[in-house]
Every structure is written in C-alpha cells, then in structure tokens.
Design a protein around this motif. Structure first.
Motif, PDB file in Angstrom:
ATOM      1  N   GLY A   1       1.141  -1.182  -0.290  1.00 37.82           N
ATOM      2  CA  GLY A   1       0.142   0.218   0.116  1.00 37.82           C
ATOM      3  C   GLY A   1       1.176   0.758  -0.037  1.00 37.82           C
ATOM      4  O   GLY A   1       0.413   1.864  -0.099  1.00 37.82           O
ATOM      5  N   ALA A   2       2.008   1.286  -0.077  1.00 39.99           N
ATOM      6  CA  ALA A   2       2.841   2.171   0.013  1.00 39.99           C
ATOM      7  C   ALA A   2       3.501   3.243  -1.602  1.00 39.99           C
ATOM      8  O   ALA A   2       3.328   4.474  -1.203  1.00 39.99           O
ATOM      9  N   GLY A   3       2.586   2.375  -2.222  1.00 35.46           N
ATOM     10  CA  GLY A   3       2.693   3.058  -3.437  1.00 35.46           C
ATOM     11  C   GLY A   3       3.435   2.843  -4.610  1.00 35.46           C
ATOM     12  O   GLY A   3       3.301   3.399  -5.643  1.00 35.46           O
ATOM     13  N   LYS A   4       4.263   1.630  -4.149  1.00 32.07           N
ATOM     14  CA  LYS A   4       4.976   2.029  -5.393  1.00 32.07           C
ATOM     15  C   LYS A   4       4.213   1.295  -6.805  1.00 32.07           C
ATOM     16  O   LYS A   4       5.084   1.667  -7.918  1.00 32.07           O
ATOM     17  N   THR A   5       3.606   0.219  -6.628  1.00 33.48           N
ATOM     18  CA  THR A   5       2.561   0.222  -7.759  1.00 33.48           C
ATOM     19  C   THR A   5       2.133   0.984  -8.277  1.00 33.48           C
ATOM     20  O   THR A   5       2.510   1.355 -10.032  1.00 33.48           O
ATOM     21  N   THR A   6       1.294   2.089  -7.831  1.00 34.87           N
ATOM     22  CA  THR A   6       0.937   3.291  -8.855  1.00 34.87           C
ATOM     23  C   THR A   6       2.562   4.033  -9.339  1.00 34.87           C
ATOM     24  O   THR A   6       1.887   5.068 -10.371  1.00 34.87           O
TER      25      THR A   6
HETATM   26  P1  ADP Z   1       2.752  -1.250  -3.722  1.00 29.70           P
HETATM   27  O1  ADP Z   1       2.740  -1.426  -4.835  1.00 29.70           O
HETATM   28  O2  ADP Z   1       2.934  -0.221  -2.752  1.00 29.70           O
HETATM   29  O3  ADP Z   1       1.316  -2.347  -2.439  1.00 29.70           O
HETATM   30  P2  ADP Z   1      -0.401   0.272  -4.584  1.00 29.70           P
HETATM   31  O4  ADP Z   1       0.176   1.668  -5.087  1.00 29.70           O
HETATM   32  O5  ADP Z   1      -0.929  -0.847  -4.981  1.00 29.70           O
HETATM   33  O6  ADP Z   1       0.845  -0.522  -3.153  1.00 29.70           O
HETATM   34  O7  ADP Z   1      -1.299   1.069  -3.799  1.00 29.70           O
HETATM   35  C1  ADP Z   1      -1.271   2.384  -2.838  1.00 29.70           C
HETATM   36  C2  ADP Z   1      -2.194   3.006  -2.594  1.00 29.70           C
HETATM   37  O8  ADP Z   1      -2.932   3.335  -3.267  1.00 29.70           O
HETATM   38  C3  ADP Z   1      -3.343   1.842  -2.075  1.00 29.70           C
HETATM   39  O9  ADP Z   1      -3.900   2.130  -0.988  1.00 29.70           O
HETATM   40  C4  ADP Z   1      -3.961   1.477  -2.802  1.00 29.70           C
HETATM   41  O10 ADP Z   1      -5.732   0.697  -2.153  1.00 29.70           O
HETATM   42  C5  ADP Z   1      -4.704   2.869  -3.835  1.00 29.70           C
HETATM   43  N1  ADP Z   1      -4.872   2.589  -5.177  1.00 29.70           N
HETATM   44  C6  ADP Z   1      -3.669   2.209  -5.771  1.00 29.70           C
HETATM   45  N2  ADP Z   1      -4.944   1.978  -6.464  1.00 29.70           N
HETATM   46  C7  ADP Z   1      -6.188   2.553  -7.095  1.00 29.70           C
HETATM   47  C8  ADP Z   1      -7.213   2.642  -7.890  1.00 29.70           C
HETATM   48  N3  ADP Z   1      -7.236   2.675  -8.927  1.00 29.70           N
HETATM   49  N4  ADP Z   1      -8.111   3.238  -7.411  1.00 29.70           N
HETATM   50  C9  ADP Z   1      -8.416   3.867  -5.978  1.00 29.70           C
HETATM   51  N5  ADP Z   1      -7.142   3.830  -4.821  1.00 29.70           N
HETATM   52  C10 ADP Z   1      -5.872   3.284  -5.340  1.00 29.70           C
END
Ligand code: ADP
Length: 247
Positions: free
Chosen positions: A43-48
């Motif tokens: 949930g840190a935002g890495k994938t985003t």
């Molecule tokens: P990580 O890859 O570090 O585990 P993510 O980038 O997947 O973290 O997610 C970061 C935060 O953004 C999380 O709280 C996730 O639920 C939220 N999030 C990611 N994509 C979306 C989206 N499309 N809509 C709503 N929330 C999102």
C-alpha cells in the motif's frame, strides 16, 4: 548533475483516488545505467508509481520526464515507443507460440503486422532473437512451446520480449516471485547485465535479492519517499526499520 542528465526525472508527482493520495508530491531521479530497487510496505504506492510512469494511471499533478520529454498526458503506447518497458507480475506471453516466435513478434517493426503473424523473418530479426535468447538463458529452448516452460523461464521470456524492443527504461514488478533459488541467482545476473546499458527499476520484497542487485534503494511509505541510498545505509535507517524492515 543537472536534471537533464537523468534517464527519468519524476518531480512533485501526485495522484489521488477519491481524495486519497496514493502518491504524494514524490520526487525521484534515476540515472541512465542505474538499477534502482523500490521497497516499502504493502500500500506504499510502489505499483502506482510504476503505473504513472508507464501511463497506465494518470497523474493528478507533477511531472515525469523521460530523456527530457514530458510524459504527462502521453498515451501508454507512445511511452513504449519512446523506450519505456514494463513487466507485470504475471507473464503475458503467447503460450502456444515457440520461444523464438514470442521474441520475433516482439521485434518493434513486427507490431503492425502481428495480428496475422504474417511476419517477414529477416536475418536481422533472427540475430536479435538469438542475442536476446542467450541473455535470458533460453538459447537452447528456441523451438519449445512457451506454455511448456517453467514459471521462471516464462518470466525470463517476458523480459526477453521487452528487451526485443530495446527499452531505455525497464520496470519490473517482483521479478523473482515463485522462482527457484537457481532461477533467482540467474535473474540477479540478468538484471545486473541489462542495467549495463539502460535504466532498470525493480519493485522487490526479498531483501537478500535487493542487496544483491540494487545500485540504490528507494523506500516508499504512504505515497512518499521515506529513505533513499545504498542498501546498507537504508537498512540501518531507524525510520526504515520502524515502518518496514523491523516487521
Ligand atoms: P504497493 O504497490 O506499494 O503495495 P499500491 O501502489 O498498489 O501499493 O497502492 C497504493 C495505495 O493506493 C493503496 O492504498 C491502494 O489501495 C490505492 N490504490 C491504488 N490504485 C488504486 C485505484 N485505481 N483506485 C483506488 N485506490 C487505488
């Protein structure tokens, strides 16, 4: 070093989902031949962050420059053409085609004719396929149907398909998930080799693997950068131990 010397310059990047900032005014620079590993709790935002760089997700604010070209607002396929490759966790290969064919159809000029596989296999393409197959440890599997490869070999094949497009920035999400220890060793070797002439960003949780491959580590937490630097420095940072490594 001026900002123009970097392969990738991310500045004040922010994305909010329903008011929640998944990435919050994040600034990050990646050198041209750098292998950067991004770590951080779920949930840190890495994938985003990777989604924003490849164009899968649109930024709310901030700037992403690749080779000095602003990416914000640019379509995903144009970013690919500019030299950005992204590998997701699940390999997307053509299971019923051979290793050779999977690599062949990934050659850039093949894109427009791929639909029918009406593809002219020139010597140039064959040589490129051979070189990439050697890089990804599949030179002796060229005529094997991709669906018959091991999980690790499928991951390498997908990396190979991206390499066929000669990306200048390659991003990989947990590349060793599900791999045997031997496959992990070879993947470390592969990633180190491919970062000799391109920037590579890897999201990874396995700290031994991170220590083995990273030039620099970025620790993310709550959409921001918590710490950045060489692995030993980051590992000893009390902030990092507190939110991540100590758990
Ligand atoms: P990580 O890859 O570090 O585990 P993510 O980038 O997947 O973290 O997610 C970061 C935060 O953004 C999380 O709280 C996730 O639920 C939220 N999030 C990611 N994509 C979306 C989206 N499309 N809509 C709503 N929330 C999102």
């Amino acid at each position: 070093m001026s900002n123009t010397d970097f392969a990738l310059a991310v500045e004040d990047l922010t994305v909010a989902f329903d008011g929640f900032k998944a990435i919050d005014t994040l600034t990050l620079y990646i050198d041209k031949n750098e292998l950067r590993v991004i770590i951080g709790p779920n949930g840190a935002g890495k994938t985003t962050l990777l989604d924003l760089i490849c164009g899968k997700t649109k930024a709310s604010a901030g700037s992403i420059k690749f080779k000095n070209t602003e990416l914000t607002g640019m379509a995903e396929h144009k970013r690919v053409r500019l030299g950005i490759g992204r590998k997701f966790q699940t390999p997307s290969i053509y299971e019923n085609l051979s290793v050779f064919q999977n690599l062949e159809v990934s050659y850039p000029s093949g894109r427009s004719v791929f639909g029918a596989l009406a593809f002219k296999c020139t010597d140039k393409i064959k040589a490129a396929v051979q070189a990439v197959a050697e890089d990804i440890f599949l030179a002796d599997r060229l005529h094997t149907e991709a669906g018959l490869l091991s999980h690790g070999q499928k991951q390498w094949l997908e990396i190979g398909m991206l390499l066929m497009q000669e990306p200048e920035l390659l991003m990989l999400d947990e590349p060793i998930a599900g791999m045997s220890s031997r496959e992990r060793e070879l993947t470390a070797e592969l990633l180190k080799r491919i970062s000799n002439n391109r920037a590579v960003i890897v999201i990874e949780h396995d700290m031994d693997f991170v220590a083995q491959i990273a030039h620099k580590v970025t620790v993310m937490h709550q959409g921001k950068i918590l710490a950045e630097g060489p692995m030993d420095k980051v590992q000893a940072d009390p902030k990092v131990i507190d939110v991540y490594l100590g758990h």
